[in-house]
Design a protein around this motif. Structure first.
Motif, PDB file in Angstrom:
ATOM      1  N   GLY A  68       0.818  -1.206   0.000  1.00  0.00           N
ATOM      2  CA  GLY A  68       0.000   0.000   0.000  1.00  0.00           C
ATOM      3  C   GLY A  68       0.850   1.254   0.000  1.00  0.00           C
ATOM      4  N   LEU A  69       1.889   1.265   0.819  1.00  0.00           N
ATOM      5  CA  LEU A  69       2.806   2.412   0.837  1.00  0.00           C
ATOM      6  C   LEU A  69       3.540   2.551  -0.491  1.00  0.00           C
ATOM      7  N   PHE A  70       3.949   1.418  -1.058  1.00  0.00           N
ATOM      8  CA  PHE A  70       4.614   1.444  -2.355  1.00  0.00           C
ATOM      9  C   PHE A  70       3.688   2.013  -3.432  1.00  0.00           C
ATOM     10  N   TYR A  71       2.441   1.561  -3.444  1.00  0.00           N
ATOM     11  CA  TYR A  71       1.508   2.011  -4.476  1.00  0.00           C
ATOM     12  C   TYR A  71       1.158   3.494  -4.302  1.00  0.00           C
TER      13      TYR A  71
ATOM     14  N   GLY B 256       4.070  10.058  -6.063  1.00  0.00           N
ATOM     15  CA  GLY B 256       5.447  10.450  -6.339  1.00  0.00           C
ATOM     16  C   GLY B 256       6.160  11.086  -5.174  1.00  0.00           C
ATOM     17  N   TRP B 257       5.972  10.566  -3.980  1.00  0.00           N
ATOM     18  CA  TRP B 257       6.649  11.124  -2.803  1.00  0.00           C
ATOM     19  C   TRP B 257       8.165  11.011  -2.935  1.00  0.00           C
ATOM     20  N   ILE B 258       8.640   9.833  -3.321  1.00  0.00           N
ATOM     21  CA  ILE B 258      10.070   9.606  -3.523  1.00  0.00           C
ATOM     22  C   ILE B 258      10.243   9.123  -4.954  1.00  0.00           C
ATOM     23  N   THR B 259      10.998   9.863  -5.749  1.00  0.00           N
ATOM     24  CA  THR B 259      11.209   9.497  -7.145  1.00  0.00           C
ATOM     25  C   THR B 259      12.660   9.090  -7.361  1.00  0.00           C
ATOM     26  N   SER B 260      12.939   8.517  -8.516  1.00  0.00           N
ATOM     27  CA  SER B 260      14.314   8.114  -8.827  1.00  0.00           C
ATOM     28  C   SER B 260      15.222   9.336  -8.980  1.00  0.00           C
ATOM     29  N   ASP B 261      14.665  10.463  -9.374  1.00  0.00           N
ATOM     30  CA  ASP B 261      15.476  11.686  -9.482  1.00  0.00           C
ATOM     31  C   ASP B 261      15.958  12.154  -8.110  1.00  0.00           C
ATOM     32  N   MET B 262      15.175  11.928  -7.083  1.00  0.00           N
ATOM     33  CA  MET B 262      15.582  12.310  -5.728  1.00  0.00           C
ATOM     34  C   MET B 262      16.732  11.448  -5.213  1.00  0.00           C
TER      35      MET B 262
END
Length: 86
Positions: A66-69, A75-81
């Motif tokens: 659920g947290l992952f989805y 987009g709380w944590i993105t790959s750019d971060m």
């Protein structure tokens, strides 16, 4: 996200949660106050409750997925971060 991908990711979380949950429900025969069976390892669980472990694992995996989805949708944590080299 395609439903097949979501299901595969859920099963990955389920097996991760299984390995996280297993140590918390293990009680040895010594801890339970029972005598050891001849040939039994002292570290063997006294009683293996597969249904209870599966239920706990499913609950933990569902919370994790659920947290992952939610992170996927919002987009709380993105790959750019996480890109520290650029």
């Amino acid at each position: 996200m395609w439903w097949g991908s979501a299901l595969a990711i859920y099963f990955l979380f389920w097996f991760l949660a299984l390995f996280l949950v297993l140590p918390f429900s293990a009680r040895t025969s010594v801890e339970a106050g029972e005598a050891l069976v001849p040939g039994q390892a002292e570290s063997a669980p006294h009683r293996f409750e597969a249904g209870r472990i599966a239920l706990r694992t499913t609950i933990v995996a569902t919370v994790m997925f659920g947290l992952f989805y939610l992170n996927y949708v919002f987009g709380w944590i993105t790959s750019d971060m996480l890109d520290y080299w650029n």
